[in-house]
Motif scaffolding. Structure first.
Motif, mmCIF file in Angstrom:
data_model
loop_
_atom_site.group_PDB
_atom_site.id
_atom_site.type_symbol
_atom_site.label_atom_id
_atom_site.label_comp_id
_atom_site.label_asym_id
_atom_site.label_seq_id
_atom_site.Cartn_x
_atom_site.Cartn_y
_atom_site.Cartn_z
ATOM 1 N N GLU A 97 0.829 -1.202 0.000
ATOM 2 C CA GLU A 97 0.000 0.000 0.000
ATOM 3 C C GLU A 97 0.862 1.250 0.000
ATOM 4 O O GLU A 97 0.572 2.218 -0.717
ATOM 5 C CB GLU A 97 -0.931 0.000 1.215
ATOM 6 N N GLN A 98 1.928 1.256 0.788
ATOM 7 C CA GLN A 98 2.825 2.404 0.848
ATOM 8 C C GLN A 98 3.505 2.608 -0.505
ATOM 9 O O GLN A 98 3.637 3.733 -0.982
ATOM 10 C CB GLN A 98 3.886 2.203 1.949
ATOM 11 N N THR A 99 3.915 1.519 -1.147
ATOM 12 C CA THR A 99 4.558 1.607 -2.461
ATOM 13 C C THR A 99 3.582 2.161 -3.488
ATOM 14 O O THR A 99 3.958 2.990 -4.322
ATOM 15 C CB THR A 99 5.081 0.226 -2.901
ATOM 16 N N ALA A 100 2.333 1.722 -3.432
ATOM 17 C CA ALA A 100 1.322 2.232 -4.364
ATOM 18 C C ALA A 100 1.121 3.732 -4.170
ATOM 19 O O ALA A 100 1.033 4.484 -5.153
ATOM 20 C CB ALA A 100 0.008 1.491 -4.173
ATOM 21 N N ALA A 101 1.063 4.169 -2.928
ATOM 22 C CA ALA A 101 0.923 5.604 -2.652
ATOM 23 C C ALA A 101 2.137 6.372 -3.179
ATOM 24 O O ALA A 101 1.998 7.453 -3.771
ATOM 25 C CB ALA A 101 0.752 5.837 -1.150
ATOM 26 N N ASN A 102 3.319 5.808 -2.981
ATOM 27 C CA ASN A 102 4.531 6.465 -3.480
ATOM 28 C C ASN A 102 4.526 6.538 -5.009
ATOM 29 O O ASN A 102 4.969 7.534 -5.596
ATOM 30 C CB ASN A 102 5.776 5.722 -3.004
ATOM 31 N N LEU A 103 4.045 5.484 -5.655
ATOM 32 C CA LEU A 103 3.980 5.483 -7.116
ATOM 33 C C LEU A 103 3.000 6.535 -7.620
ATOM 34 O O LEU A 103 3.273 7.211 -8.619
ATOM 35 C CB LEU A 103 3.586 4.103 -7.636
ATOM 36 N N GLN A 104 1.876 6.696 -6.942
ATOM 37 C CA GLN A 104 0.922 7.729 -7.332
ATOM 38 C C GLN A 104 1.548 9.112 -7.188
ATOM 39 O O GLN A 104 1.394 9.971 -8.055
ATOM 40 C CB GLN A 104 -0.349 7.635 -6.489
ATOM 41 N N GLN A 105 2.260 9.301 -6.102
ATOM 42 C CA GLN A 105 2.924 10.584 -5.871
ATOM 43 C C GLN A 105 4.006 10.812 -6.928
ATOM 44 O O GLN A 105 4.154 11.914 -7.443
ATOM 45 C CB GLN A 105 3.533 10.580 -4.464
ATOM 46 N N GLY A 171 10.240 4.291 -16.703
ATOM 47 C CA GLY A 171 10.600 2.879 -16.855
ATOM 48 C C GLY A 171 10.575 2.144 -15.543
ATOM 49 O O GLY A 171 10.067 1.045 -15.423
ATOM 50 N N ILE A 172 11.096 2.770 -14.505
ATOM 51 C CA ILE A 172 11.105 2.155 -13.162
ATOM 52 C C ILE A 172 9.676 2.025 -12.642
ATOM 53 O O ILE A 172 9.296 0.992 -12.105
ATOM 54 C CB ILE A 172 11.977 2.985 -12.194
ATOM 55 N N ALA A 173 8.872 3.072 -12.836
ATOM 56 C CA ALA A 173 7.508 3.056 -12.329
ATOM 57 C C ALA A 173 6.698 1.959 -12.995
ATOM 58 O O ALA A 173 5.905 1.279 -12.347
ATOM 59 C CB ALA A 173 6.841 4.410 -12.556
ATOM 60 N N PHE A 174 6.899 1.714 -14.278
ATOM 61 C CA PHE A 174 6.118 0.690 -14.965
ATOM 62 C C PHE A 174 6.650 -0.714 -14.693
ATOM 63 O O PHE A 174 5.956 -1.690 -14.837
ATOM 64 C CB PHE A 174 6.055 0.968 -16.457
ATOM 65 N N GLN A 175 7.906 -0.820 -14.289
ATOM 66 C CA GLN A 175 8.440 -2.145 -13.928
ATOM 67 C C GLN A 175 7.858 -2.607 -12.607
ATOM 68 O O GLN A 175 7.707 -3.785 -12.361
ATOM 69 C CB GLN A 175 9.973 -2.128 -13.811
ATOM 70 N N THR A 176 7.544 -1.706 -11.724
ATOM 71 C CA THR A 176 7.004 -2.057 -10.435
ATOM 72 C C THR A 176 5.585 -2.429 -10.616
ATOM 73 O O THR A 176 5.006 -3.281 -10.193
ATOM 74 C CB THR A 176 7.124 -0.858 -9.475
#
Length: 176
Positions: A97-105, A171-176
């Motif tokens: 959940e924290q990673t998802a929030a960070n990705l949105q940010q 690229g990093i964001a879409f790999q996650t």
């Protein structure tokens, strides 16, 4: 004949009692306890009956007690491992959940950065046109124009670097 029958009955009874290991009632009571699942009692084997049915029953009772202890220990180990797995799953869920929030940010920051890069590129193009016009109007301003062009190249290079960084982050964001 009656005396022989009584004697034979008495001998057979003694033989059976010896094979059983004592009183048949004692053996029966011990068997009933084991059959009922009561493994907590200790089967007493009389002296001299070490190779009897009662002794075998006592050995079986002890082996069953050991087996129950082992099963209990294994189930406690499984229960502990299950708790650890559940705790690990909860931790992993929280981190996800924290990673998802960070990705949105990060995605929001990327949008802002993209807009800034576009504005910078537009500003660089406008400044390049103004510098070109200024070079035609004043020859002495040539040196200033040269500096402006150099500055624009640096801005353009910076914009390109920013665009490269954005590409890497995307690229990093879409790999996650």
């Amino acid at each position: 004949a009656l005396a022989s029958a009584v004697l034979l009955t008495w001998v057979m009874r003694r033989t059976v009692q010896r094979e059983i290991g004592g009183d048949p009632g004692l053996v029966r009571a011990a068997l009933e306890r084991v059959a009922a699942g009561d493994l907590g009692h200790v089967v007493q084997v009389p002296r001299g009956a070490e190779h009897s049915l009662l002794a075998a029953l006592a050995g079986m009772n002890g082996a069953l007690q050991q087996l129950v202890r082992q099963v209990r220990q294994a189930s406690e180990s499984i229960q502990l491992a299950s708790r650890e797995v559940a705790s690990g799953n909860a931790d992993m869920s929280q981190r996800t959940e924290q990673t998802a929030a960070n990705l949105q940010q990060t995605a929001s920051s990327m949008d802002q950065l993209t807009q800034t890069v576009r504005q910078t590129a537009d500003s660089a193009a406008s400044a390049n046109q103004l510098a070109h016009s200024a070079a035609q109007v004043a020859q002495r301003g040539g040196e200033v124009v040269s500096q402006v062009v150099t500055t624009m190249d640096e801005i353009h290079n910076s914009a390109r670097k920013i665009a490269d960084i954005i590409g890497v982050i995307d690229g990093i964001a879409f790999q996650t």
